[in-house]
Design a protein around this motif. Structure first.
Motif, PDB file in Angstrom:
ATOM      1  N   LEU A 181      11.002  -6.567 -28.849  1.00  0.00           N
ATOM      2  CA  LEU A 181      12.258  -6.128 -28.672  1.00  0.00           C
ATOM      3  C   LEU A 181      12.243  -5.304 -27.133  1.00  0.00           C
ATOM      4  CD1 LEU A 181      14.582  -5.031 -30.429  1.00  0.00           C
ATOM      5  CD2 LEU A 181      13.224  -2.838 -30.871  1.00  0.00           C
ATOM      6  N   ILE A 182      13.504  -5.407 -26.533  1.00  0.00           N
ATOM      7  CA  ILE A 182      13.601  -4.956 -25.210  1.00  0.00           C
ATOM      8  C   ILE A 182      14.732  -4.024 -25.216  1.00  0.00           C
ATOM      9  CG2 ILE A 182      14.182  -5.358 -22.886  1.00  0.00           C
ATOM     10  CD1 ILE A 182      13.264  -8.478 -23.481  1.00  0.00           C
ATOM     11  N   ASP A 183      14.505  -2.625 -24.949  1.00  0.00           N
ATOM     12  CA  ASP A 183      15.362  -1.899 -24.848  1.00  0.00           C
ATOM     13  C   ASP A 183      16.351  -1.828 -23.577  1.00  0.00           C
ATOM     14  OD1 ASP A 183      14.021  -0.576 -22.792  1.00  0.00           O
ATOM     15  OD2 ASP A 183      13.169   0.948 -24.278  1.00  0.00           O
ATOM     16  N   HIS A 184      17.289  -0.956 -23.464  1.00  0.00           N
ATOM     17  CA  HIS A 184      18.302  -0.721 -22.245  1.00  0.00           C
ATOM     18  C   HIS A 184      17.505  -0.435 -20.850  1.00  0.00           C
ATOM     19  CE1 HIS A 184      22.222  -1.454 -24.541  1.00  0.00           C
ATOM     20  NE2 HIS A 184      21.513  -1.029 -25.327  1.00  0.00           N
ATOM     21  N   ARG A 185      16.710   0.618 -21.230  1.00  0.00           N
ATOM     22  CA  ARG A 185      15.882   1.077 -20.131  1.00  0.00           C
ATOM     23  C   ARG A 185      15.157  -0.057 -19.703  1.00  0.00           C
ATOM     24  NH1 ARG A 185      12.907   5.778 -23.252  1.00  0.00           N
ATOM     25  NH2 ARG A 185      12.553   3.994 -24.262  1.00  0.00           N
ATOM     26  N   SER A 186      14.516  -0.995 -20.234  1.00  0.00           N
ATOM     27  CA  SER A 186      13.759  -1.930 -19.701  1.00  0.00           C
ATOM     28  C   SER A 186      14.414  -2.902 -18.577  1.00  0.00           C
ATOM     29  CB  SER A 186      12.794  -2.529 -20.797  1.00  0.00           C
ATOM     30  OG  SER A 186      11.889  -1.736 -21.181  1.00  0.00           O
ATOM     31  N   TRP A 187      15.500  -3.349 -19.285  1.00  0.00           N
ATOM     32  CA  TRP A 187      16.706  -4.164 -18.512  1.00  0.00           C
ATOM     33  C   TRP A 187      16.880  -3.474 -17.245  1.00  0.00           C
ATOM     34  CZ3 TRP A 187      16.143  -8.986 -19.216  1.00  0.00           C
ATOM     35  CH2 TRP A 187      16.302  -9.697 -20.700  1.00  0.00           C
ATOM     36  N   ALA A 316      11.810 -10.349 -19.024  1.00  0.00           N
ATOM     37  CA  ALA A 316      12.557  -9.178 -18.918  1.00  0.00           C
ATOM     38  C   ALA A 316      11.901  -8.133 -17.808  1.00  0.00           C
ATOM     39  CB  ALA A 316      12.842  -8.484 -20.079  1.00  0.00           C
ATOM     40  N   VAL A 317      10.564  -8.032 -17.988  1.00  0.00           N
ATOM     41  CA  VAL A 317       9.879  -7.205 -17.177  1.00  0.00           C
ATOM     42  C   VAL A 317       8.633  -7.745 -16.667  1.00  0.00           C
ATOM     43  CG1 VAL A 317       8.387  -4.832 -17.440  1.00  0.00           C
ATOM     44  CG2 VAL A 317      10.028  -5.186 -19.116  1.00  0.00           C
ATOM     45  N   PRO A 318       8.807  -7.817 -15.404  1.00  0.00           N
ATOM     46  CA  PRO A 318       7.844  -8.629 -14.660  1.00  0.00           C
ATOM     47  C   PRO A 318       6.668  -7.840 -14.538  1.00  0.00           C
ATOM     48  CG  PRO A 318       9.660  -8.425 -13.237  1.00  0.00           C
ATOM     49  CD  PRO A 318       9.971  -7.461 -14.408  1.00  0.00           C
ATOM     50  N   TRP A 319       5.578  -8.648 -14.599  1.00  0.00           N
ATOM     51  CA  TRP A 319       4.142  -8.080 -14.703  1.00  0.00           C
ATOM     52  C   TRP A 319       3.590  -7.918 -12.995  1.00  0.00           C
ATOM     53  CZ3 TRP A 319       0.246  -9.951 -18.768  1.00  0.00           C
ATOM     54  CH2 TRP A 319       0.857  -9.628 -19.986  1.00  0.00           C
ATOM     55  N   THR A 320       4.066  -8.681 -12.271  1.00  0.00           N
ATOM     56  CA  THR A 320       3.746  -8.839 -11.006  1.00  0.00           C
ATOM     57  C   THR A 320       4.968  -9.217  -9.980  1.00  0.00           C
ATOM     58  OG1 THR A 320       2.829 -11.013 -10.727  1.00  0.00           O
ATOM     59  CG2 THR A 320       1.226  -9.398 -11.270  1.00  0.00           C
ATOM     60  N   ALA A 321       5.018  -9.115  -8.855  1.00  0.00           N
ATOM     61  CA  ALA A 321       6.268  -9.524  -7.892  1.00  0.00           C
ATOM     62  C   ALA A 321       5.611  -9.209  -6.594  1.00  0.00           C
ATOM     63  CB  ALA A 321       7.546  -8.703  -8.357  1.00  0.00           C
ATOM     64  N   HIS A 322       6.017 -10.305  -5.675  1.00  0.00           N
ATOM     65  CA  HIS A 322       6.013 -10.260  -4.284  1.00  0.00           C
ATOM     66  C   HIS A 322       6.719 -11.218  -3.507  1.00  0.00           C
ATOM     67  CE1 HIS A 322       2.501 -13.346  -3.865  1.00  0.00           C
ATOM     68  NE2 HIS A 322       3.135 -13.503  -4.849  1.00  0.00           N
ATOM     69  N   GLU A 323       6.847 -10.988  -2.377  1.00  0.00           N
ATOM     70  CA  GLU A 323       7.678 -12.060  -1.320  1.00  0.00           C
ATOM     71  C   GLU A 323       6.582 -12.975  -0.951  1.00  0.00           C
ATOM     72  OE1 GLU A 323      11.125 -12.283   2.111  1.00  0.00           O
ATOM     73  OE2 GLU A 323       9.980 -10.358   1.726  1.00  0.00           O
ATOM     74  N   LEU A 324       6.949 -13.993  -0.859  1.00  0.00           N
ATOM     75  CA  LEU A 324       6.074 -15.297  -0.396  1.00  0.00           C
ATOM     76  C   LEU A 324       6.486 -15.566   0.961  1.00  0.00           C
ATOM     77  CD1 LEU A 324       5.578 -17.321  -3.694  1.00  0.00           C
ATOM     78  CD2 LEU A 324       3.977 -15.697  -2.784  1.00  0.00           C
ATOM     79  N   LEU A 325       5.601 -15.610   1.798  1.00  0.00           N
ATOM     80  CA  LEU A 325       5.882 -15.925   3.323  1.00  0.00           C
ATOM     81  C   LEU A 325       5.126 -17.304   3.696  1.00  0.00           C
ATOM     82  CD1 LEU A 325       5.347 -12.429   4.969  1.00  0.00           C
ATOM     83  CD2 LEU A 325       7.599 -13.668   4.025  1.00  0.00           C
ATOM     84  N   ALA A 326       5.439 -18.105   4.559  1.00  0.00           N
ATOM     85  CA  ALA A 326       4.839 -19.446   4.868  1.00  0.00           C
ATOM     86  C   ALA A 326       3.472 -19.325   5.284  1.00  0.00           C
ATOM     87  CB  ALA A 326       5.573 -20.068   6.239  1.00  0.00           C
ATOM     88  N   GLY A 327       2.945 -18.203   5.726  1.00  0.00           N
ATOM     89  CA  GLY A 327       1.414 -18.058   5.958  1.00  0.00           C
ATOM     90  C   GLY A 327       0.682 -18.004   4.774  1.00  0.00           C
ATOM     91  N   ASP A 328       1.246 -17.533   3.512  1.00  0.00           N
ATOM     92  CA  ASP A 328       0.598 -17.362   2.502  1.00  0.00           C
ATOM     93  C   ASP A 328       0.090 -18.737   1.722  1.00  0.00           C
ATOM     94  OD1 ASP A 328       1.116 -14.762   2.571  1.00  0.00           O
ATOM     95  OD2 ASP A 328       2.885 -14.886   1.047  1.00  0.00           O
ATOM     96  N   GLY A 329       0.542 -19.739   2.304  1.00  0.00           N
ATOM     97  CA  GLY A 329       0.020 -20.961   1.705  1.00  0.00           C
ATOM     98  C   GLY A 329      -1.475 -21.398   2.390  1.00  0.00           C
ATOM     99  N   ARG A 330      -1.671 -20.614   3.407  1.00  0.00           N
ATOM    100  CA  ARG A 330      -2.922 -20.950   4.025  1.00  0.00           C
ATOM    101  C   ARG A 330      -4.268 -19.835   3.338  1.00  0.00           C
ATOM    102  NH1 ARG A 330       0.536 -21.138   8.392  1.00  0.00           N
ATOM    103  NH2 ARG A 330       0.290 -18.832   9.058  1.00  0.00           N
TER     104      ARG A 330
END
Length: 421
Positions: A181-187, A316-330
């Motif tokens: 069950l996901i409430d309005h606040r979480s969205w 609905a609620v991400p556990w983790t998030a980040h921007e991936l850059l080209a250098g992250d592949g190394r």
């Protein structure tokens, strides 16, 4: 592999010309945009357009009929519509009436199963998605003219909207025994976090998902929370869909979907500046982004930002998030998870539930905020913490749910288990 690009500041689209009132519920946010900019397009579905004002007016009429029909606060109603325009009107009506939207389970008889397991008061559907197995509750086809002729005679309910921020907005069924069950606040919290991170610079969020899927819902309410347009299909067949957007648009996909689209897309069209044509940002929601997918992205679309959200349970609620850059592949580990998104706290646990140290592989679990009734949510994935304090997801456990699997305890049969996100 291209050189690493500097991070760009995300710019979120203002919701309306004025500042919104204290944002409490999804339907109130939508109604505010409908009042301030009635002609703004809410859903662009091929050649079909639905404005904010049109959707809100239809939802008010439908919500009034639902209340007159006996829908009480917190009642579940199944939504099983053919397209995103009908699904939007259905969701708004249910929320305005104070109910909870329940997406149908996948497969034949999915609407009937969802109605049966949740005790739904009604099924809002299309003529093409009408489920003959539904018994004991009414089914309203939103593309049937006779439905709207009946609704037209119903007076507008003056108590609308009856939604509340603490109330449930959606009940996502994991299977026939378990729902979240996901409430309005979480969205709204998740949508605001996405806007701060990735931005909705051009006011368009593009998806390639069926209505009411978890990822589609996340993208839908992200778009509507900031007054943007949800684009669901192209105006005409295009092999690059949904990666054909303008530079100031955002495309939301799962990692698996992105792989398939990169495999099927023709040679990429280039803009005058040499950058690949398409959306300015791609947001991946669901599982982790692999090193191979990261490398392919920057090889084909070096000018497109790439964000990854690990959202293993419902999107609905991400556990983790980040921007991936080209250098992250190394880096020596997979780039896919990133750092925890508050208020979610993560642990890597062993077979006995003990917290494992950095570098040790175990089950990834979330420690919930105070409003979760459960202390722990189980991701179904294994991973470990890296030296830079990000989460490296190593894969899924070989065993399934049950007493022998430390990642997920057995779920008792014969009842619908609820978790609140």
């Amino acid at each position: 592999m291209t050189t690493q690009q500097p991070k760009r500041q995300a710019r979120a689209l203002p919701p309306t010309d004025g500042q919104p009132p204290a944002a409490l519920t999804l339907d109130q946010i939508f109604a505010h945009t409908a009042h301030q900019q009635p002609s703004r397009v809410a859903v662009q579905d091929g050649w079909h357009r639905l404005s904010y004002a049109q959707a809100d007016r239809q939802a008010v009429r439908l919500a009034s009929a639902l209340v007159l029909g006996g829908v009480q606060l917190g009642d579940p109603l199944v939504v099983h519509c053919e397209n995103h325009r009908q699904a939007l009107v259905a969701q708004l009506a249910v929320l305005k009436a104070g109910g909870v939207c329940v997406p149908a389970l996948s497969g034949p008889g999915g609407a009937a199963a969802a109605a049966r397991e949740t005790g739904a008061r009604a099924v809002l559907c299309s003529r093409s998605t009408y489920d003959r197995d539904v018994r004991g509750v009414p089914s309203l086809a939103l593309d049937d003219p006779s439905t709207w002729r009946k609704i037209a005679s119903v007076p507008v309910e003056q108590a609308l909207p009856r939604s509340s921020a603490e109330g449930g907005a959606h009940l996502l069924l994991v299977d026939r025994r378990k729902g979240r069950l996901i409430d309005h606040r979480s969205w709204l919290r998740s949508a605001a976090d996405r806007s701060r991170r990735a931005g909705v610079t051009g006011g368009t969020v593009t998806i390639d998902q069926e209505p009411m899927s978890p990822v589609a819902l996340a993208a839908t309410w992200w778009a509507f929370s900031c007054g943007a347009t949800l684009q669901t299909t192209p105006w005409s067949p295009d092999p690059e869909w949904p990666l054909m957007g303008t530079e100031d648009s955002v495309t939301v996909l799962t990692p698996d979907e992105y792989v398939r689209h990169l495999d099927s897309c023709p040679p990429t069209v280039r803009r005058a500046n040499g950058a690949a044509a398409g959306p300015g940002t791609v947001v991946l929601i669901g599982g982790p982004c692999t090193r191979e997918l990261l490398s392919r992205h920057f090889a084909v679309r070096p000018g497109t930002r790439l964000w990854s959200e690990f959202a293993p349970t419902d999107g609905a609620v991400p556990w983790t998030a980040h921007e991936l850059l080209a250098g992250d592949g190394r880096r020596p580990h997979e780039p896919g998870a990133g750092s925890p998104v508050p208020p979610v706290r993560l642990r890597v646990t062993g077979a006995g539930g003990e917290t494992l140290p950095q570098g040790a592989v175990g089950a990834i679990v979330a420690i919930g905020p105070p409003w979760w009734p459960e202390d722990v949510q189980y991701s179904g994935w294994h991973g470990c913490w890296t030296p830079d304090h990000t989460l490296d997801i190593t894969g899924r456990p070989a065993c399934g749910p049950g007493p022998e699997n430390p990642c997920r305890p057995a779920v008792p049969t014969g009842r619908l288990e609820m978790e609140v996100t």
